[in-house]
Design a protein around this motif. Structure first.
Motif, mmCIF file in Angstrom:
data_model
loop_
_atom_site.group_PDB
_atom_site.id
_atom_site.type_symbol
_atom_site.label_atom_id
_atom_site.label_comp_id
_atom_site.label_asym_id
_atom_site.label_seq_id
_atom_site.Cartn_x
_atom_site.Cartn_y
_atom_site.Cartn_z
ATOM 1 N N LEU A 65 1.030 -1.368 -0.163
ATOM 2 C CA LEU A 65 0.107 0.137 -0.135
ATOM 3 C C LEU A 65 0.733 1.207 0.057
ATOM 4 N N LEU A 66 1.984 1.410 0.912
ATOM 5 C CA LEU A 66 2.776 2.552 1.008
ATOM 6 C C LEU A 66 3.477 2.665 -0.638
ATOM 7 N N GLY A 67 3.628 1.495 -1.071
ATOM 8 C CA GLY A 67 4.753 1.414 -2.361
ATOM 9 C C GLY A 67 3.911 1.852 -3.523
ATOM 10 N N GLY A 68 2.311 1.869 -3.200
ATOM 11 C CA GLY A 68 1.773 2.240 -4.577
ATOM 12 C C GLY A 68 1.578 3.648 -4.164
ATOM 13 N N VAL A 69 1.936 4.519 -3.262
ATOM 14 C CA VAL A 69 1.841 5.910 -2.943
ATOM 15 C C VAL A 69 3.180 6.469 -3.178
ATOM 16 N N TYR A 70 4.402 5.971 -2.561
ATOM 17 C CA TYR A 70 5.431 6.433 -2.635
ATOM 18 C C TYR A 70 6.561 5.811 -3.408
ATOM 19 N N LEU B 209 8.774 10.414 -7.479
ATOM 20 C CA LEU B 209 8.043 10.768 -6.437
ATOM 21 C C LEU B 209 8.850 10.750 -5.245
ATOM 22 N N PRO B 210 8.771 11.786 -4.357
ATOM 23 C CA PRO B 210 9.867 12.319 -3.300
ATOM 24 C C PRO B 210 9.490 11.553 -2.164
ATOM 25 N N GLN B 211 10.552 10.875 -1.431
ATOM 26 C CA GLN B 211 10.740 9.947 -0.414
ATOM 27 C C GLN B 211 10.626 10.667 1.083
ATOM 28 N N GLY C 155 2.801 16.305 1.288
ATOM 29 C CA GLY C 155 1.956 15.182 1.112
ATOM 30 C C GLY C 155 2.210 15.079 -0.670
ATOM 31 N N VAL C 156 2.253 13.826 -1.178
ATOM 32 C CA VAL C 156 2.784 13.722 -2.521
ATOM 33 C C VAL C 156 1.397 13.683 -3.538
ATOM 34 N N GLY C 157 0.061 13.629 -2.781
ATOM 35 C CA GLY C 157 -1.176 13.310 -3.636
ATOM 36 C C GLY C 157 -1.502 14.714 -4.020
ATOM 37 N N ILE C 158 -2.251 14.699 -5.067
ATOM 38 C CA ILE C 158 -2.586 16.193 -5.961
ATOM 39 C C ILE C 158 -3.388 17.055 -4.924
#
Ligand SMILES: Cc1cc2nc3c(=O)[nH]c(=O)nc-3n(C[C@H](O)[C@H](O)[C@H](O)COP(=O)(O)OP(=O)(O)OC[C@H]3O[C@@H](n4cnc5c(N)ncnc54)[C@H](O)[C@@H]3O)c2cc1C
Length: 444
Positions: free
Chosen positions: A153-158, A391-393, A424-427
């Protein structure tokens, strides 16, 4: 007030939109040939699909507010309410309900067969100092929950690893569950949800949003306008803009830095050295999206699947896009659209492979994961999109890094920062930083 907005991704466009609304004169300076950054559409056969972001959070208002403000409100669509799957130990399994990987329904967890060992739960206080997401969850629920649930799940975001990502910055929702994670997750899942879907898309693709902001925003946009230098000049700023062979100097009253951390770090080295130094330490994951148009596919039920890093496949996720988004199914006729993504942080070699190799790698994984339970069918078109520095970590200590940047920038009159590097990286989060940077500039 003339404001240079450096970077025409959705952060910069959000900043420019709100600056123009507030009566300023923003000029968006975008280095690449097109605005939008990670919001981008490309051709796949006769279709046009998102090859970057494809959905936005609707549970916070900023992104959907901007979408309404630029006239695309009627095109906001919900994904089909079909759950996702996880590829684990040779099988596609139903993803049980979780709060960012923390199980909230032990019955569904047991029937998924995702864990081999019984779940042991130890309550322990949430530490004041930041720790990794993996450490926090493993100490309370065991490593298997990290490996099989939190990581995908985290991998899907970051596109990163739970061992490095910050609990406070990358997974505050897990920290908010309290000392007893299972009890916290059960409680959270039982709370009434706001009406409507948590995530939404746009008919025709989220990649329509940037151009709509430009069309309605009433501000100047220059593409192919790489910013190469920034310095304070009296009460304003002087920028060096354009190709090295024909760069020009231009004066502005203020600057909103909306470029990703590596560029922001280089450009702010003189004006805000402590911020620049902190930004230089922010790592990014690079990745590739490979899209397929398939004929005769018969995919397992689900909107796609996630793959935990312990499975060591090349693809880390696949979205059955034409099943997830009805508008895409309608455009595709009887064909099927699947989007796979490859690469996590540190795997830069993935991007250096040629398109044909990337298509072969993705297709081979897709077949071996899908075919026991279905058919991939034949490929009639492909699209390959590389995201270098995608994607920033948010690693352990990220909030301190952001504080260093914002404290330093706050000491420099007429300078603001925004974008995916910070809150936050989301739009939705990124749009919010753009708006906040605009408001501070206007108040300046
Ligand atoms: C493959 C992928 C899928 C994603 N999926 C989702 C999703 O479904 N939902 C979601 O909410 N988020 C998603 N994200 C995250 C989200 O899309 C990004 O975090 C967000 O779009 C970043 O916006 P930004 O404006 O901060 O940066 P960017 O989009 O990176 O824009 C920055 C811009 O600055 C420009 N630039 C850089 N240097 C300079 C310079 N020197 N001068 C001028 N211009 C410069 C760049 O060319 C770029 O256009 C995804 C990201 C990726 C990579």
């Amino acid at each position: 007030m003339r404001v240079a907005v450096v970077g025409g991704g959705i952060a910069g466009l959000s900043a420019a939109f709100h600056l123009a609304q507030g009566g300023a004169e923003p000029v968006v300076l975008e280095g690449s040939p097109q605005v939008g950054g990670k919001l981008r559409r490309e051709r796949l056969g006769d279709l046009t699909i998102d090859v970057g972001a494809e959905g936005m959070l609707a549970r916070r208002p900023e992104a959907t507010d901007l979408t309404h403000a630029v006239g695309l409100g009627d095109d906001i669509v919900a994904p089909e309410p079909i759950p996702s799957l996880v590829w684990s130990r040779g099988q596609l399994r139903a993803l049980p309900p979780t709060i960012m990987g923390v199980p909230s329904d032990l019955g569904a967890l047991a029937s998924s067969g995702l864990l081999q060992r019984p779940l042991a739960s130890h309550a322990a206080p949430v530490p004041d100092e930041d720790v990794s997401v993996a450490q926090f969850v493993a100490d309370r629920l065991g490593r298997e929950v990290v490996d099989r649930l939190v990581e995908p799940l985290l991998g899907g975001v970051y596109a990163g690893y739970a061992d490095r990502l910050s609990l406070q910055a990358a997974a505050p929702v897990i920290a908010s569950l309290g000392p007893d994670l299972l009890a916290g997750a059960r409680q959270r899942a039982s709370e009434p949800k706001p009406p409507g879907p948590a995530l939404v898309g746009l008919r025709g693709g989220i990649g329509r949003l940037p151009q709509a902001v430009v069309d309605v925003g009433g501000f100047e946009v220059r593409t192919g306008a790489t910013v190469r230098g920034i310095r304070r000049d009296g009460s304003g700023w002087e920028l060096v803009v354009g190709p090295t062979t024909a760069a020009t100097r231009e004066r502005f009253d203020a600057v909103v830095m909306a470029a990703p951390a590596p560029a922001a770090s280089r450009l702010l080295a003189e004006a805000a050295p402590r911020a620049a130094f902190a930004l230089a330490g922010l790592d990014y994951a690079s990745m590739v999206v490979v899209g397929f148009l398939l004929e005769g596919a018969d995919l397992p039920s689900g909107t796609g699947f996630l793959v935990p890093p312990v499975e060591s496949t090349q693809i880390k996720a696949a979205t059955f896009s034409s099943r997830k988004w009805r508008w895409l199914a309608e455009s595709a006729g009887g064909a099927t659209v699947v989007r796979t993504s490859l690469g996590r942080v540190g795997e830069t070699a993935t991007l250096q492979r040629d398109d044909a190799t990337l298509v072969d790698l993705a297709l081979s994984d897709l077949r071996s994961i899908v075919e026991p339970a279905g058919t991939v069918g034949s490929v009639s078109a492909t699209v390959v999109q590389r995201w270098g520095g995608g994607l920033p970590q948010y690693e352990v200590g990220h909030r301190d890094l952001v504080r260093t940047v914002t404290d330093d920038v706050a000491t420099v009159p007429g300078l603001e920062v925004c974008g995916a590097a910070y809150e936050g990286v989301g739009i939705a989060a990124v749009v919010a930083t753009g708006r906040a940077a605009a408001e501070r500039t206007l108040a300046g």
